[in-house]
Design an enzyme around this catalytic site. Structure first.
Site, PDB file in Angstrom:
ATOM      1  CG  HIS A   1      -2.134  -0.794   1.078  1.00  0.00           C
ATOM      2  ND1 HIS A   1      -3.304  -0.519   1.728  1.00  0.00           N
ATOM      3  CD2 HIS A   1      -2.376  -1.875   0.306  1.00  0.00           C
ATOM      4  CE1 HIS A   1      -4.222  -1.407   1.361  1.00  0.00           C
ATOM      5  NE2 HIS A   1      -3.675  -2.241   0.512  1.00  0.00           N
TER       6      HIS A   1
ATOM      7  CE1 TYR B   1      -5.145   4.164   8.693  1.00  0.00           C
ATOM      8  CE2 TYR B   1      -5.598   4.153  11.045  1.00  0.00           C
ATOM      9  CZ  TYR B   1      -4.901   3.664   9.961  1.00  0.00           C
ATOM     10  OH  TYR B   1      -3.978   2.664  10.144  1.00  0.00           O
TER      11      TYR B   1
ATOM     12  N   PRO C   1      -4.030   0.412  18.736  1.00  0.00           N
ATOM     13  CG  PRO C   1      -5.866  -0.870  18.117  1.00  0.00           C
ATOM     14  CD  PRO C   1      -5.246  -0.200  19.284  1.00  0.00           C
TER      15      PRO C   1
ATOM     16  CE  LYS D   1       4.332   3.180  13.464  1.00  0.00           C
ATOM     17  NZ  LYS D   1       4.037   2.680  12.133  1.00  0.00           N
TER      18      LYS D   1
ATOM     19  CE1 TYR E   1      -1.081   3.887   9.455  1.00  0.00           C
ATOM     20  CE2 TYR E   1      -0.123   3.111   7.401  1.00  0.00           C
ATOM     21  CZ  TYR E   1      -1.107   3.040   8.371  1.00  0.00           C
ATOM     22  OH  TYR E   1      -2.092   2.097   8.264  1.00  0.00           O
TER      23      TYR E   1
HETATM   24  C1  FAD Z   1      -7.177  -8.096  20.116  1.00  0.00           C
HETATM   25  C2  FAD Z   1      -5.909  -7.490  19.576  1.00  0.00           C
HETATM   26  C3  FAD Z   1      -5.924  -6.793  18.361  1.00  0.00           C
HETATM   27  C4  FAD Z   1      -4.752  -6.229  17.867  1.00  0.00           C
HETATM   28  N1  FAD Z   1      -4.786  -5.521  16.708  1.00  0.00           N
HETATM   29  C5  FAD Z   1      -3.663  -4.959  16.247  1.00  0.00           C
HETATM   30  C6  FAD Z   1      -3.652  -4.204  15.065  1.00  0.00           C
HETATM   31  O1  FAD Z   1      -4.670  -4.038  14.417  1.00  0.00           O
HETATM   32  N2  FAD Z   1      -2.485  -3.654  14.641  1.00  0.00           N
HETATM   33  C7  FAD Z   1      -1.306  -3.835  15.363  1.00  0.00           C
HETATM   34  O2  FAD Z   1      -0.254  -3.367  14.926  1.00  0.00           O
HETATM   35  N3  FAD Z   1      -1.299  -4.539  16.478  1.00  0.00           N
HETATM   36  C8  FAD Z   1      -2.434  -5.103  16.933  1.00  0.00           C
HETATM   37  N4  FAD Z   1      -2.401  -5.811  18.062  1.00  0.00           N
HETATM   38  C9  FAD Z   1      -1.124  -5.945  18.715  1.00  0.00           C
HETATM   39  C10 FAD Z   1      -0.317  -7.080  18.108  1.00  0.00           C
HETATM   40  O3  FAD Z   1      -1.153  -8.157  17.822  1.00  0.00           O
HETATM   41  C11 FAD Z   1       0.754  -7.445  19.116  1.00  0.00           C
HETATM   42  O4  FAD Z   1       1.590  -6.312  19.264  1.00  0.00           O
HETATM   43  C12 FAD Z   1       1.578  -8.663  18.747  1.00  0.00           C
HETATM   44  O5  FAD Z   1       0.790  -9.823  18.837  1.00  0.00           O
HETATM   45  C13 FAD Z   1       2.772  -8.791  19.687  1.00  0.00           C
HETATM   46  O6  FAD Z   1       3.374 -10.046  19.520  1.00  0.00           O
HETATM   47  P1  FAD Z   1       4.073 -10.778  20.746  1.00  0.00           P
HETATM   48  O7  FAD Z   1       4.618 -12.034  20.185  1.00  0.00           O
HETATM   49  O8  FAD Z   1       4.990  -9.835  21.411  1.00  0.00           O
HETATM   50  O9  FAD Z   1       2.912 -11.058  21.785  1.00  0.00           O
HETATM   51  P2  FAD Z   1       1.648 -12.075  21.645  1.00  0.00           P
HETATM   52  O10 FAD Z   1       1.160 -12.105  20.262  1.00  0.00           O
HETATM   53  O11 FAD Z   1       0.716 -11.672  22.733  1.00  0.00           O
HETATM   54  O12 FAD Z   1       2.269 -13.472  21.976  1.00  0.00           O
HETATM   55  C14 FAD Z   1       2.639 -13.856  23.277  1.00  0.00           C
HETATM   56  C15 FAD Z   1       2.572 -15.363  23.387  1.00  0.00           C
HETATM   57  O13 FAD Z   1       3.011 -15.762  24.679  1.00  0.00           O
HETATM   58  C16 FAD Z   1       2.139 -16.757  25.167  1.00  0.00           C
HETATM   59  N5  FAD Z   1       2.187 -16.765  26.632  1.00  0.00           N
HETATM   60  C17 FAD Z   1       1.576 -15.919  27.500  1.00  0.00           C
HETATM   61  N6  FAD Z   1       1.852 -16.268  28.760  1.00  0.00           N
HETATM   62  C18 FAD Z   1       2.661 -17.346  28.705  1.00  0.00           C
HETATM   63  C19 FAD Z   1       3.275 -18.153  29.688  1.00  0.00           C
HETATM   64  N7  FAD Z   1       3.092 -17.929  30.992  1.00  0.00           N
HETATM   65  N8  FAD Z   1       4.049 -19.172  29.281  1.00  0.00           N
HETATM   66  C20 FAD Z   1       4.237 -19.421  27.954  1.00  0.00           C
HETATM   67  N9  FAD Z   1       3.667 -18.690  26.982  1.00  0.00           N
HETATM   68  C21 FAD Z   1       2.892 -17.666  27.357  1.00  0.00           C
HETATM   69  C22 FAD Z   1       0.780 -16.386  24.622  1.00  0.00           C
HETATM   70  O14 FAD Z   1      -0.104 -17.479  24.588  1.00  0.00           O
HETATM   71  C23 FAD Z   1       1.158 -15.906  23.234  1.00  0.00           C
HETATM   72  O15 FAD Z   1       1.143 -16.943  22.290  1.00  0.00           O
HETATM   73  C24 FAD Z   1      -3.554  -6.377  18.581  1.00  0.00           C
HETATM   74  C25 FAD Z   1      -3.534  -7.080  19.788  1.00  0.00           C
HETATM   75  C26 FAD Z   1      -4.695  -7.622  20.298  1.00  0.00           C
HETATM   76  C27 FAD Z   1      -4.650  -8.363  21.609  1.00  0.00           C
END
Ligand code: FAD
Length: 392
Positions: A75, A203, A295, A299, A387
């Site tokens: 995009h 947006y 969101p 980011k 962005y």
């Molecule tokens: C509902 C929702 C919508 C979102 N929408 C957007 C969006 O539109 N745009 C955007 O940029 N970002 C969005 N985000 C944010 C984005 O999804 C996250 O920033 C991203 O998932 C971060 O990745 P991560 O691997 O750091 O964390 P996570 O994806 O949260 O992964 C963490 C992992 O650790 C595991 N875990 C937790 N506790 C334990 C434990 N005690 N032992 C072992 N494993 C564990 C969890 O099960 C999970 O699989 C959204 C987040 C949510 C919750």
């Protein structure tokens, strides 16, 4: 108890943990992933969908970009609908050729999981009672899986376990500082197999509240509405959602909008959150374990990827060259970029959402700010630069 040994124990198999695993594997560094959910659950979580160029480059470096190249949608611009008119932000022209790519987090996760499986790397899913010990000295991870107790003795722990994980919670409270802002509304999101209303994201800033017209592909759309935190997802039928979205759109988009049955519907609260520092001895926090953004600036996933770029590089330097420089600088480097993304996400949220506590004066000032940003080359460049993602 089964005792395993590895160099890096990664807690969490979200995008942060899986990407770190893949980059360490590419560099020949032994590691194990421990995840508390099932593989299917992790692979099906619907979340982010906009990748910055630096995230795309990192996935290429990790060797997991084949599907992304084929199915990702580049995009070059976004639209902002306000004052009953759409204003295009030409990302590519304003940032000397940069763009973003629409590619779902679920797809990124699946690609990383497939690569991991094909390489026969060790992961434990459905790990219960995960605990981390001794991370200032001789780190260990303990958990129970299939009824047997397992201990991993390791040299480093990567806390990639998200906002609700145990890694950040294991740090003594006098060693950690957190910064937080909770917003008085959430995003009601719907995923539907209908073509997007527009080729680019819209947006929407309207008197009825914010809305976002986003997508995952040419046939799958993602739409969001700002709703008060008191709203319940059960009270939002598909019809009610589409009706309210139409009310926030301009006549042309309203006309073009294709509605259909939702395949996912949820409300996500909005929060800004930062942990300082991001390293505690031999424990590193990365991604949502260390920070959360609303969101609005797209980011969250991208910040997780930039933490992993710094962390993987630091560990590679340590194991390949015996240098501790990257490890020592990890927290400072990450936080510099994190705070800039926090600022941008907060600013976009503030500018585009309706706050109930806002006075008429504050509302007018906000409108004037938005009008200035959209009318000025400098304003549009500021928005575009942030962005598409600031450089590492
Ligand atoms: C509902 C929702 C919508 C979102 N929408 C957007 C969006 O539109 N745009 C955007 O940029 N970002 C969005 N985000 C944010 C984005 O999804 C996250 O920033 C991203 O998932 C971060 O990745 P991560 O691997 O750091 O964390 P996570 O994806 O949260 O992964 C963490 C992992 O650790 C595991 N875990 C937790 N506790 C334990 C434990 N005690 N032992 C072992 N494993 C564990 C969890 O099960 C999970 O699989 C959204 C987040 C949510 C919750």
């Amino acid at each position: 108890m089964d005792i395993l040994k590895t160099k890096v124990a990664i807690i969490g198999a979200g995008p942060s943990g899986l990407l770190l695993g893949q980059l360490l594997y590419k560099a020949g560094i032994d590691h194990i992933i421990v995840e508390r959910q099932s593989e299917e659950y992790v692979a099906s979580r619907i979340r982010a969908g906009i990748l910055e160029q630096v995230t795309v480059d990192l996935l290429e470096q990790a060797g997991v970009d084949e599907n992304l190249k084929n199915k990702g949608l580049p995009h070059s611009g976004i639209e902002i609908l306000t004052f009953k008119q759409k204003h295009r932000i030409d990302l590519t022209n304003l940032t000397e050729g940069k763009q973003v790519t629409v590619y779902g987090q679920t797809e990124v996760t699946k690609d990383l999981m497939t690569a991991r499986k094909n390489s026969g790397l060790q992961s434990f899913y459905m790990a219960q009672d995960v605990r981390i010990n001794n991370f200032y000295d001789q780190p260990e991870v303990e958990f129970v899986v299939d009824g047997r107790a397992v201990k991993i003795e390791c040299e480093f722990i990567a806390g990639c376990d998200g906002y609700h994980g145990i890694c950040r919670a294991s740090v003594p409270s006098d060693q950690i500082k957190t910064f937080e802002k909770v917003y008085p509304f959430g995003w009601l999101g719907i995923l539907a197999d209908v073509p997007p209303v527009s080729d680019e994201l819209i947006y929407v800033q309207s008197e009825r509240g914010f809305a976002l017209c986003s997508m995952r592909s040419h046939t799958r759309s993602r739409y969001y509405l700002q709703v008060p935190l008191t709203e319940k997802v059960e009270d939002w039928s598909d019809e009610k959602f589409w009706e309210e979205l139409k009310n926030r759109l301009d006549p042309e988009s309203r006309e073009k909008l294709v509605t259909g049955e939702s395949i996912e519907k949820s409300i996500a609260p909005l929060r800004s959150f930062v942990t300082e520092p991001m390293r505690f001895g031999k424990l590193f926090l990365a991604g949502d374990a260390a920070h959360i953004v609303p969101p609005t600036g797209a980011k969250g996933l991208n910040l997780a990827a930039s933490d992993i770029a710094y962390l993987s590089q630091a560990l590679i330097e340590f194991y390949h060259d015996g240098s501790e420089k990257g490890i020592n600088e990890y927290s400072e480097k990450c936080l510099k970029r994190v705070w800039k993304a926090e600022r941008f996400s907060w600013w976009m949220t503030h500018l585009l959402h309706r706050f109930e506590t806002e006075t008429e004066f504050e509302h007018k000032i906000k409108q004037a700010e938005l009008s200035y940003i959209l009318d000025s080359q400098a304003g549009r460049t500021t928005l575009a630069e942030n962005y598409v993602g600031l450089p590492y």
